[in-house]
Design an enzyme around this catalytic site. Sequence first.
Site, mmCIF file in Angstrom:
data_model
loop_
_atom_site.group_PDB
_atom_site.id
_atom_site.type_symbol
_atom_site.label_atom_id
_atom_site.label_comp_id
_atom_site.label_asym_id
_atom_site.label_seq_id
_atom_site.Cartn_x
_atom_site.Cartn_y
_atom_site.Cartn_z
ATOM 1 C CB THR A 131 53.426 20.055 -70.114
ATOM 2 O OG1 THR A 131 52.463 19.141 -69.570
ATOM 3 C CG2 THR A 131 53.854 19.555 -71.484
ATOM 4 N N GLY A 138 50.323 13.879 -55.747
ATOM 5 C CA GLY A 138 51.308 14.036 -56.820
ATOM 6 C C GLY A 138 51.603 15.507 -57.082
ATOM 7 N N GLY A 139 52.101 15.796 -58.278
ATOM 8 C CA GLY A 139 52.500 17.160 -58.627
ATOM 9 C C GLY A 139 51.343 18.142 -58.585
ATOM 10 C CG ASP A 146 49.946 23.661 -63.137
ATOM 11 O OD1 ASP A 146 49.335 24.010 -64.165
ATOM 12 O OD2 ASP A 146 50.918 22.889 -63.159
ATOM 13 C CG ASN A 203 48.359 9.611 -52.540
ATOM 14 O OD1 ASN A 203 47.705 9.673 -53.583
ATOM 15 N ND2 ASN A 203 49.645 9.322 -52.549
ATOM 16 C CE LYS A 248 53.201 20.750 -65.391
ATOM 17 N NZ LYS A 248 51.868 20.832 -64.784
ATOM 18 C CG ASN A 293 52.631 26.130 -64.898
ATOM 19 O OD1 ASN A 293 53.094 27.098 -64.286
ATOM 20 N ND2 ASN A 293 51.402 26.088 -65.327
HETATM 21 P P1 NAP Z 1 51.300 12.587 -60.601
HETATM 22 O O1 NAP Z 1 52.275 13.521 -60.018
HETATM 23 O O2 NAP Z 1 51.779 11.393 -61.333
HETATM 24 O O3 NAP Z 1 50.332 12.084 -59.395
HETATM 25 C C1 NAP Z 1 49.375 11.092 -59.618
HETATM 26 C C2 NAP Z 1 48.477 10.924 -58.381
HETATM 27 O O4 NAP Z 1 47.435 9.999 -58.748
HETATM 28 C C3 NAP Z 1 49.177 10.318 -57.174
HETATM 29 O O5 NAP Z 1 48.578 10.787 -56.006
HETATM 30 C C4 NAP Z 1 48.890 8.816 -57.362
HETATM 31 O O6 NAP Z 1 48.904 8.082 -56.158
HETATM 32 C C5 NAP Z 1 47.462 8.863 -57.866
HETATM 33 N N1 NAP Z 1 47.103 7.672 -58.627
HETATM 34 C C6 NAP Z 1 47.513 7.339 -59.880
HETATM 35 N N2 NAP Z 1 46.950 6.163 -60.242
HETATM 36 C C7 NAP Z 1 46.186 5.744 -59.192
HETATM 37 C C8 NAP Z 1 45.349 4.611 -58.956
HETATM 38 N N3 NAP Z 1 45.192 3.663 -59.879
HETATM 39 N N4 NAP Z 1 44.686 4.530 -57.796
HETATM 40 C C9 NAP Z 1 44.826 5.499 -56.854
HETATM 41 N N5 NAP Z 1 45.600 6.605 -57.013
HETATM 42 C C10 NAP Z 1 46.284 6.713 -58.162
HETATM 43 O O7 NAP Z 1 50.317 13.330 -61.624
HETATM 44 P P2 NAP Z 1 49.848 14.882 -61.603
HETATM 45 O O8 NAP Z 1 50.752 15.662 -62.460
HETATM 46 O O9 NAP Z 1 49.629 15.286 -60.190
HETATM 47 O O10 NAP Z 1 48.453 14.783 -62.406
HETATM 48 C C11 NAP Z 1 47.344 14.107 -61.848
HETATM 49 C C12 NAP Z 1 46.103 14.310 -62.713
HETATM 50 O O11 NAP Z 1 45.782 15.684 -62.791
HETATM 51 C C13 NAP Z 1 46.242 13.830 -64.168
HETATM 52 O O12 NAP Z 1 45.040 13.196 -64.520
HETATM 53 C C14 NAP Z 1 46.412 15.101 -64.952
HETATM 54 O O13 NAP Z 1 45.926 15.002 -66.271
HETATM 55 C C15 NAP Z 1 45.560 16.066 -64.142
HETATM 56 N N6 NAP Z 1 45.986 17.476 -64.277
HETATM 57 C C16 NAP Z 1 45.070 18.383 -64.718
HETATM 58 C C17 NAP Z 1 45.429 19.712 -64.875
HETATM 59 C C18 NAP Z 1 44.431 20.723 -65.374
HETATM 60 O O14 NAP Z 1 44.866 21.779 -65.853
HETATM 61 N N7 NAP Z 1 43.148 20.481 -65.258
HETATM 62 C C19 NAP Z 1 46.747 20.114 -64.554
HETATM 63 C C20 NAP Z 1 47.664 19.164 -64.080
HETATM 64 C C21 NAP Z 1 47.259 17.839 -63.938
HETATM 65 P P3 NAP Z 1 50.272 7.404 -55.603
HETATM 66 O O15 NAP Z 1 51.022 8.519 -54.913
HETATM 67 O O16 NAP Z 1 49.803 6.350 -54.688
HETATM 68 O O17 NAP Z 1 51.017 6.879 -56.813
#
Ligand code: NAP
Length: 284
Positions: free
Chosen positions: A62, A130-131, A102, A154, A66, A87
């Site tokens: 995690t 994002g990821g 994922d 985005n 990753k 993952n």
């Molecule tokens: P990440 O790689 O850091 O990507 C974050 C994304 O959110 C980017 O597109 C970012 O936009 C956007 N973002 C963040 N803050 C923002 C704001 N204030 N306004 C607008 N856009 C914003 O994170 P990730 O790993 O993809 O995870 C994203 C979410 O998915 C998290 O909440 C995580 O807990 C959840 N998740 C859930 C699972 C599940 O099993 N359900 C699995 C993985 C992740 P920018 O590119 O503009 O920065």
Amino acid sequence: MQKLYGVIGYPVGHSMSPIMHNDAFERLNLEGYYHAFEIVPDKFQTAIEGLKALDIAGFNVTIPYKVKIMEHLDEIDPLAKEIGAVNTVVNEKGRFIGYNTDGEGYVTSLLSTLNKRDLTECTVLIIGAGGAARAIYFTLATYKQPPKQIDLCNRTPAKAEELIADNPAEIGSASLSIEEAEASLAKYDIIINTTSVGMHPSTDASPLRLDYLKKGALVSDIIYNPLETKLLKEAKSRGAMIHNGIGMFVMQGALAFEKWTNQRPYIEAMEEIILKKLEHKKEE
Ligand code: NAP
């Protein structure tokens, strides 16, 4: 002898994976134990060598490892390679093989909510780049019966454009600004939030206005804390079908469990245990 499994991350103390997997081992009478290993960044390489020396049978990866784990693996599944993140690691006779469950976890959960509705008839909008967006976008795009079109919006459009350029499948995709996506929302059958906007404690935030939501659309949010984000609440009040992030979390774990043990865990039990844990967290 009991086999060792786990999750590596930093921090990882909050992880709900140990209770979910340990319960699954018990229910299936398997000799397995799953532990959360918190690894500080400057000890990463030594820790991975340690896990190999201990002959760990498999582990999840995690945040923030990753991507970093990939250079320490003996083999990487092609989809995980395309996604650019791992993952799940399986120890096959001393060789560490990396997968990404994922995206598949998400798509499996989405399809069960869509029920008999045909994904190939659907136009999809993914919010975020994002990821998690990368895993979901690539898995949906390379799915055997993919959606008609997958657009991305985005906050930083350049990242969405980069994802579209990297996408391994030949599927129609466009990058939109948040405002453009809001204005053309009536086009989309499925809207998926993959950003962290709306996650606890910022539960008053929503990544997109839903004024022009299509009738009969499904709105999905991969956040599971809270279970109903502001986005989902608004979608529900507009009569849309909603889908939260619990299914993705449970299914990515279930798919990893299956890769390690060749046995399918009880999905409903896994979901129940996570819901209970979240309920408990709310009370804390
Ligand atoms: P990440 O790689 O850091 O990507 C974050 C994304 O959110 C980017 O597109 C970012 O936009 C956007 N973002 C963040 N803050 C923002 C704001 N204030 N306004 C607008 N856009 C914003 O994170 P990730 O790993 O993809 O995870 C994203 C979410 O998915 C998290 O909440 C995580 O807990 C959840 N998740 C859930 C699972 C599940 O099993 N359900 C699995 C993985 C992740 P920018 O590119 O503009 O920065």
